[in-house]
Design a protein around this motif. Structure first.
Motif, PDB file in Angstrom:
ATOM      1  N   THR A   1      36.225  34.528  97.203  1.00 48.11           N
ATOM      2  CA  THR A   1      37.232  35.583  97.115  1.00 48.11           C
ATOM      3  C   THR A   1      36.634  36.927  97.534  1.00 48.11           C
ATOM      4  OG1 THR A   1      38.439  34.500  95.309  1.00 48.11           O
ATOM      5  CG2 THR A   1      38.756  36.857  95.552  1.00 48.11           C
ATOM      6  N   ALA A   2      37.409  37.671  98.321  1.00 50.22           N
ATOM      7  CA  ALA A   2      37.069  39.054  98.664  1.00 50.22           C
ATOM      8  C   ALA A   2      38.303  39.905  98.415  1.00 50.22           C
ATOM      9  CB  ALA A   2      36.622  39.165 100.117  1.00 50.22           C
ATOM     10  N   HIS A   3      38.125  41.218  98.339  1.00 45.22           N
ATOM     11  CA  HIS A   3      39.249  42.131  98.131  1.00 45.22           C
ATOM     12  C   HIS A   3      39.248  43.220  99.202  1.00 45.22           C
ATOM     13  CE1 HIS A   3      39.603  41.212  93.525  1.00 45.22           C
ATOM     14  NE2 HIS A   3      40.203  40.307  94.275  1.00 45.22           N
TER      15      HIS A   3
ATOM     16  N   THR B   1      48.133  31.280 106.718  1.00 44.50           N
ATOM     17  CA  THR B   1      46.790  30.772 106.432  1.00 44.50           C
ATOM     18  C   THR B   1      46.246  30.202 107.729  1.00 44.50           C
ATOM     19  OG1 THR B   1      47.393  30.209 104.155  1.00 44.50           O
ATOM     20  CG2 THR B   1      45.450  29.127 105.034  1.00 44.50           C
ATOM     21  N   TRP B   2      44.964  30.345 107.962  1.00 39.73           N
ATOM     22  CA  TRP B   2      44.392  29.839 109.197  1.00 39.73           C
ATOM     23  C   TRP B   2      43.171  28.990 108.881  1.00 39.73           C
ATOM     24  CZ3 TRP B   2      45.956  34.753 108.187  1.00 39.73           C
ATOM     25  CH2 TRP B   2      45.005  35.678 107.754  1.00 39.73           C
ATOM     26  N   LEU B   3      42.797  28.156 109.832  1.00 41.27           N
ATOM     27  CA  LEU B   3      41.684  27.224 109.655  1.00 41.27           C
ATOM     28  C   LEU B   3      40.445  27.739 110.357  1.00 41.27           C
ATOM     29  CD1 LEU B   3      40.476  24.433 108.844  1.00 41.27           C
ATOM     30  CD2 LEU B   3      41.345  23.567 111.035  1.00 41.27           C
ATOM     31  N   CYS B   4      39.355  27.751 109.622  1.00 34.33           N
ATOM     32  CA  CYS B   4      38.049  28.007 110.229  1.00 34.33           C
ATOM     33  C   CYS B   4      37.281  26.694 110.157  1.00 34.33           C
ATOM     34  CB  CYS B   4      37.305  29.120 109.487  1.00 34.33           C
ATOM     35  SG  CYS B   4      35.692  29.531 110.212  1.00 34.33           S
ATOM     36  N   ARG B   5      37.064  26.089 111.282  1.00 32.50           N
ATOM     37  CA  ARG B   5      36.394  24.801 111.343  1.00 32.50           C
ATOM     38  C   ARG B   5      34.927  24.939 110.960  1.00 32.50           C
ATOM     39  NH1 ARG B   5      40.120  25.595 115.126  1.00 32.50           N
ATOM     40  NH2 ARG B   5      41.492  23.911 115.816  1.00 32.50           N
ATOM     41  N   GLY B   6      34.416  23.947 110.270  1.00 32.50           N
ATOM     42  CA  GLY B   6      32.993  23.978 109.941  1.00 32.50           C
ATOM     43  C   GLY B   6      32.152  24.031 111.203  1.00 32.50           C
ATOM     44  N   GLY B   7      31.146  24.898 111.212  1.00 35.77           N
ATOM     45  CA  GLY B   7      30.312  25.065 112.391  1.00 35.77           C
ATOM     46  C   GLY B   7      30.912  25.993 113.415  1.00 35.77           C
ATOM     47  N   SER B   8      31.765  26.918 112.961  1.00 38.62           N
ATOM     48  CA  SER B   8      32.382  27.849 113.905  1.00 38.62           C
ATOM     49  C   SER B   8      32.716  29.162 113.217  1.00 38.62           C
ATOM     50  CB  SER B   8      33.650  27.241 114.515  1.00 38.62           C
ATOM     51  OG  SER B   8      34.662  27.114 113.538  1.00 38.62           O
ATOM     52  N   ALA B   9      33.100  30.127 114.045  1.00 35.13           N
ATOM     53  CA  ALA B   9      33.617  31.403 113.567  1.00 35.13           C
ATOM     54  C   ALA B   9      34.993  31.595 114.169  1.00 35.13           C
ATOM     55  CB  ALA B   9      32.688  32.553 113.956  1.00 35.13           C
ATOM     56  N   MET B  10      35.813  32.430 113.562  1.00 37.48           N
ATOM     57  CA  MET B  10      37.144  32.722 114.074  1.00 37.48           C
ATOM     58  C   MET B  10      37.494  34.160 113.746  1.00 37.48           C
ATOM     59  SD  MET B  10      39.061  32.953 111.151  1.00 37.48           S
ATOM     60  CE  MET B  10      40.660  32.848 111.942  1.00 37.48           C
ATOM     61  N   ALA B  11      38.607  34.645 114.321  1.00 36.64           N
ATOM     62  CA  ALA B  11      38.992  36.038 114.119  1.00 36.64           C
ATOM     63  C   ALA B  11      40.489  36.133 113.854  1.00 36.64           C
ATOM     64  CB  ALA B  11      38.623  36.881 115.340  1.00 36.64           C
ATOM     65  N   ALA B  12      40.861  37.056 112.983  1.00 38.07           N
ATOM     66  CA  ALA B  12      42.263  37.337 112.672  1.00 38.07           C
ATOM     67  C   ALA B  12      42.443  38.846 112.584  1.00 38.07           C
ATOM     68  CB  ALA B  12      42.677  36.667 111.360  1.00 38.07           C
TER      69      ALA B  12
ATOM     70  N   THR C   1      37.216  25.559 106.170  1.00 39.44           N
ATOM     71  CA  THR C   1      37.758  26.451 105.152  1.00 39.44           C
ATOM     72  C   THR C   1      39.095  27.004 105.637  1.00 39.44           C
ATOM     73  OG1 THR C   1      37.292  28.374 103.761  1.00 39.44           O
ATOM     74  CG2 THR C   1      36.538  28.483 106.030  1.00 39.44           C
ATOM     75  N   ARG C   2      39.865  27.593 104.718  1.00 38.25           N
ATOM     76  CA  ARG C   2      41.232  27.996 105.024  1.00 38.25           C
ATOM     77  C   ARG C   2      41.475  29.444 104.586  1.00 38.25           C
ATOM     78  NH1 ARG C   2      40.025  23.736 102.444  1.00 38.25           N
ATOM     79  NH2 ARG C   2      40.629  21.631 103.005  1.00 38.25           N
ATOM     80  N   PRO C   3      41.039  30.422 105.348  1.00 39.19           N
ATOM     81  CA  PRO C   3      41.223  31.818 104.943  1.00 39.19           C
ATOM     82  C   PRO C   3      42.696  32.201 104.833  1.00 39.19           C
ATOM     83  CG  PRO C   3      39.575  31.633 106.683  1.00 39.19           C
ATOM     84  CD  PRO C   3      40.249  30.309 106.584  1.00 39.19           C
TER      85      PRO C   3
ATOM     86  N   VAL D   1      41.084  35.104 100.465  1.00 42.09           N
ATOM     87  CA  VAL D   1      40.533  33.942  99.767  1.00 42.09           C
ATOM     88  C   VAL D   1      40.458  32.731 100.682  1.00 42.09           C
ATOM     89  CG1 VAL D   1      41.486  34.722  97.555  1.00 42.09           C
ATOM     90  CG2 VAL D   1      42.807  33.122  98.961  1.00 42.09           C
ATOM     91  N   ASN D   2      39.619  31.792 100.304  1.00 44.68           N
ATOM     92  CA  ASN D   2      39.717  30.430 100.794  1.00 44.68           C
ATOM     93  C   ASN D   2      40.888  29.805 100.040  1.00 44.68           C
ATOM     94  OD1 ASN D   2      39.529  27.638 101.045  1.00 44.68           O
ATOM     95  ND2 ASN D   2      37.303  27.591 100.890  1.00 44.68           N
ATOM     96  N   HIS D   3      41.923  29.375 100.764  1.00 41.23           N
ATOM     97  CA  HIS D   3      43.113  28.880 100.064  1.00 41.23           C
ATOM     98  C   HIS D   3      42.979  27.434  99.597  1.00 41.23           C
ATOM     99  CE1 HIS D   3      47.227  28.940  98.635  1.00 41.23           C
ATOM    100  NE2 HIS D   3      47.304  30.227  98.972  1.00 41.23           N
ATOM    101  N   ASN D   4      41.793  26.905  99.561  1.00 37.67           N
ATOM    102  CA  ASN D   4      41.498  25.872  98.568  1.00 37.67           C
ATOM    103  C   ASN D   4      41.254  26.694  97.310  1.00 37.67           C
ATOM    104  OD1 ASN D   4      40.168  24.191  96.722  1.00 37.67           O
ATOM    105  ND2 ASN D   4      39.284  22.943  98.362  1.00 37.67           N
ATOM    106  N   LEU D   5      42.271  26.843  96.496  1.00 34.74           N
ATOM    107  CA  LEU D   5      42.226  27.808  95.404  1.00 34.74           C
ATOM    108  C   LEU D   5      41.232  27.426  94.326  1.00 34.74           C
ATOM    109  CD1 LEU D   5      46.016  28.667  95.231  1.00 34.74           C
ATOM    110  CD2 LEU D   5      44.161  29.962  96.302  1.00 34.74           C
ATOM    111  N   ILE D   6      40.845  26.165  94.282  1.00 30.52           N
ATOM    112  CA  ILE D   6      39.762  25.760  93.376  1.00 30.52           C
ATOM    113  C   ILE D   6      38.481  26.466  93.784  1.00 30.52           C
ATOM    114  CG2 ILE D   6      38.405  23.799  92.535  1.00 30.52           C
ATOM    115  CD1 ILE D   6      40.892  22.050  93.262  1.00 30.52           C
ATOM    116  N   GLU D   7      38.218  26.480  95.078  1.00 30.00           N
ATOM    117  CA  GLU D   7      37.002  27.122  95.574  1.00 30.00           C
ATOM    118  C   GLU D   7      37.103  28.632  95.462  1.00 30.00           C
ATOM    119  OE1 GLU D   7      36.055  25.514  99.418  1.00 30.00           O
ATOM    120  OE2 GLU D   7      35.779  23.492  98.623  1.00 30.00           O
TER     121      GLU D   7
END
Length: 406
Positions: A381-383, A344-355, A316-318, A368-374
């Protein structure tokens, strides 16, 4: 919001069909064999090289070559876990020597409304009743001592695989609990960073459990706290813990989401839906709107927020719309210097990350996940609602919208 439902016990024969076999699943994976279905199997006595404890039917035996743990110098403390998106009380810089951090988690099978507008529901498989499971926080060198409980009212076997731990399939090989059982696992946090944890009963039950919400994150802080690339200390005012969950809800011939009486009833339909690799929902913290509206995350101008993002199954791409990643540990490791100034940063499947980001303007920020379709169509989406005084040096509307031309 989650709705708790007691499904009751189903017949033992059927429950056995739902129980995954970790050992059979691991052997099949090694041999390249897929699981078309989960079949009941006897629990023979087994031996796994390098694993200090092995399950042998109804009992657990200690391997003769197990080295006793040296617990001298450790202080025991209890950590009270809290529901996402919040974090348990903790010190950013460790105080005193290493700790044995005692935590308790209960596996719960709950009926979760994924989208109120469409009535989409799923029998979620959870730790402590939430999707994602609660955030755990420790420091490098601490030990995590988890009591994992599976209530008698559960339908399925559960366990836990900590990506932050060492050995025994992340602890998954030592934590299989059937309904009505509990187990205690202790492991040492040797690597600083943020990591995912998830249920991994074996075979096809692994993606089934993970894609039903049974995952979460643990943060292992350096003992002297977070630092930038030059070694300067970094501090945060709060944590926003976000678990991105892909759901694969079965639909009927008319395209309506199916409903099921109890946990596990959707197994065959869910496996078929998961094979499509096309999620029906990609949501933050369990459901559409879980972190928007009245549930939006709160901050003030000048606040520094550490955003922890977990995705146990797919990339996913937060992205924080209107903000940035001042410091980003994209691969999750705190041993490595953080990246800086990311859009934008990458969160690899099967992992966690921090920003980490310090808010500089008031208003609503969409995370958001910047796959904007998703983000727009599937729910990712969060606010953040940020209070404070607007700074025209950073942005100013010079002319409000007005007609132009002839």
């Amino acid at each position: 919001m989650s709705k708790y439902v007691n499904p009751g016990l189903i017949p033992t024969s059927r429950r056995n069909v739902l129980r995954g076999s970790l050992l059979a699943g691991a052997a099949a994976a090694a041999a390249g064999i897929g699981h078309a279905a989960v079949r009941p199997a006897p629990a023979p006595k087994v031996s796994i090289p390098g694993m200090p404890l092995v399950r042998t039917g109804e009992k657990v035996e200690a391997a003769s070559n197990a080295k006793p743990a040296d617990l001298s110098g450790y202080t025991r403390v209890k950590q009270e876990l809290v529901a996402p998106p919040f974090a348990p009380k903790h010190d950013q810089v460790a105080k005193g020597g290493p700790k044995i951090i005692e935590i308790t988690m209960e596996t719960r099978e709950v009926l979760l409304t994924v989208d109120e507008d469409t009535g989409a529901q799923i029998w979620a498989l959870t730790y402590n009743g939430s999707v994602p499971g609660p955030l755990i926080i420790a420091h490098e060198g601490d030990m995590i001592e988890l009591t994992l409980r599976n209530p008698e009212t559960s339908v399925m076997e559960h366990n836990i695989d900590f990506h932050a731990s060492t050995g025994a399939l992340g602890g998954g090989g030592l934590t299989h609990v059937y309904p009505g059982e509990e187990t205690v696992l202790r492991w040492k946090a040797t690597k600083p960073g943020v990591f995912t944890y998830h249920c991994a009963p074996g075979g096809a039950m692994i993606p089934y459990h993970v894609c039903h919400g049974m995952n979460g994150a643990i943060m292992v802080l350096p003992r002297d706290g977070l630092k930038d690339g030059a070694g300067n200390p970094l501090r945060y005012d709060s944590i926003a813990y976000i678990g991105e969950q892909d759901f694969y809800l079965p639909v009927d011939e008319d395209g309506n989401y199916k409903t099921y009486e109890a946990a596990g009833d959707d197994y065959a339909d869910s496996v078929e839906a998961m094979r499509s690799l096309k999620p029906t929902h990609c949501v933050f913290n369990g459901s559409v709107g879980a972190l928007t509206g009245e549930n939006a995350l709160k901050a003030k101008v000048g606040d520094t927020v550490l955003m922890i993002h977990n995705q146990a199954n797919r990339d996913t791409r937060p992205h924080l719309i209107g903000g940035h990643g001042d410091y980003v540990w994209e691969a999750g490791s705190f041993t490595d210097a953080p990246l800086t100034g990311l859009e934008t940063w990458l969160c690899r499947g099967g992992s966690a990350m921090a920003a980490m980001y310090t808010f500089r303007q008031p208003g609503v920020y969409a995370y958001v996940n910047h796959n904007l379709i998703e983000a727009a169509l599937l729910g990712a989406t969060a606010h953040f609602v940020v209070e404070g005084q607007w700074d025209n040096e950073l942005m100013e509307q010079v002319v409000a919208p007005r007609p132009y031309g002839a």
